[in-house]
Design an enzyme around this catalytic site. Sequence first.
Site, PDB file in Angstrom:
ATOM      1  N   GLY A  71     -11.623  -6.123   4.958  1.00 36.14           N
ATOM      2  CA  GLY A  71     -11.956  -5.030   4.038  1.00 36.14           C
ATOM      3  C   GLY A  71     -12.539  -5.554   2.741  1.00 36.14           C
ATOM      4  N   ASP A  96     -15.729  -7.647   6.795  1.00 34.88           N
ATOM      5  CA  ASP A  96     -15.680  -6.190   6.681  1.00 34.88           C
ATOM      6  C   ASP A  96     -16.297  -5.617   7.952  1.00 34.88           C
ATOM      7  OD1 ASP A  96     -15.166  -4.286   4.062  1.00 34.88           O
ATOM      8  OD2 ASP A  96     -16.436  -3.329   5.556  1.00 34.88           O
ATOM      9  N   TYR A 119      -0.718   8.584   4.977  1.00 34.29           N
ATOM     10  CA  TYR A 119      -0.942   7.313   4.286  1.00 34.29           C
ATOM     11  C   TYR A 119       0.411   6.656   3.976  1.00 34.29           C
ATOM     12  CZ  TYR A 119      -2.576   4.225   0.489  1.00 34.29           C
ATOM     13  OH  TYR A 119      -2.873   3.154  -0.310  1.00 34.29           O
TER      14      TYR A 119
HETATM   15  N1  SER Z   1      -4.901   4.584  -4.829  1.00 33.14           N
HETATM   16  C1  SER Z   1      -4.222   4.899  -3.596  1.00 33.14           C
HETATM   17  C2  SER Z   1      -4.522   6.274  -3.158  1.00 33.14           C
HETATM   18  O1  SER Z   1      -4.628   7.127  -4.001  1.00 33.14           O
HETATM   19  C3  SER Z   1      -2.755   4.745  -3.769  1.00 33.14           C
HETATM   20  O2  SER Z   1      -2.323   3.660  -3.056  1.00 33.14           O
HETATM   21  O3  SER Z   1      -4.604   6.513  -1.984  1.00 33.14           O
END
Ligand code: SER
Length: 346
Positions: free
Chosen positions: A32, A58, A166
């Site tokens: 990445g 990447d 996430y």
């Molecule tokens: N900056 C990230 C996000 O907002 C937080 O880990 O997904």
Amino acid sequence: MALFPLPDVGQDNNIRRMQMGKDEKRSVIITGSAGQIGSELSFALAKRYGADRIVVSDIRDDTEGRLEGAGRFVKLDVLSKDEFGAAVRRNNVDVIYHLAALLSAVAEGNPQKAWKINMEGLVNALEVARENRCSLFVPSSIGAFGPDTPLDDTPQDTIMRPYSMYGVTKVSGELLCDYYNRKFGVDTRGVRFPGIISNVTLPGGGTTDYAVEIFYRAILEGRYTCYLKPDTSLDMMYMPDAIKAAIEVMEADPAGLRHRNAFNVTAMHFTPEMLAAEIRKHIPGFRMEYKIDPVRQAIADSWPNFMNDSCARKEWGWAPEYDLESMTADMLEVLGKRAAEGGLEI
Ligand code: SER
């Protein structure tokens, strides 16, 4: 209680590597590399260890040559373990910075894809690290916390029940990295990054992106429409400190580490209205409007207002350099210069 006896060979081998310090030769691969963190960390690692020791990778080709000078470029899809392993073996890599992942808002738009990239990519990174005796850095996030977490002064060890995909991938990733450390002796380490503010590469669809976009809009248009409510407090960090954290945690003496995956680290916390007020000290006419995005607002509301990072400070000497005032001044200076040269775009 130790669930698994630590395997001798792997553990010793990895500990030896981590004690090499900056003067020794070590080869590092970054996945990445073209992303928000990778595009700056790659150059910082090249400066520290020598570009001949750095492999930048990447899924995207480096067509614009943005990574030129940071090391050898390898096109790599982290979902292919064979490709990943081959890149590590061919280049004699002993440290992996695994940054390839989807950010929170994008992940919420396609949770199945986020699980695949964030988790299958991580399993490949862990397996490649295990097979090739590499140390492995994996960034976790404030996103690993959830609404049941104490959101003020969030402790290192606390309730972690995130609602976002996430966050689910981040907690799972932390657990898996600790598992590989205990079970197989892989030297895994990580930090829970807050929102990262930078002026080189824009973040790709996170909840904290407003704190970057606001600077570009302030300079280009004198106004910004924020998708989070004015009083939403979140931890943040300026990119130079994020790079410092990623390098220092990997160079830390393992004997001092009680935690591994992952350390709370923060540098400042603020709300959109506090950031706007700080920008107004430099651009008095700056105007802030609000149009709330319910998805990102819900994510932000479930994340800490501010974290406690005393374990990182104690176990490996973490100390950030930038606060809200110095970060804002530097962002406006760097981006302002770019705008004056006609090169600022968003
Ligand atoms: N900056 C990230 C996000 O907002 C937080 O880990 O997904």
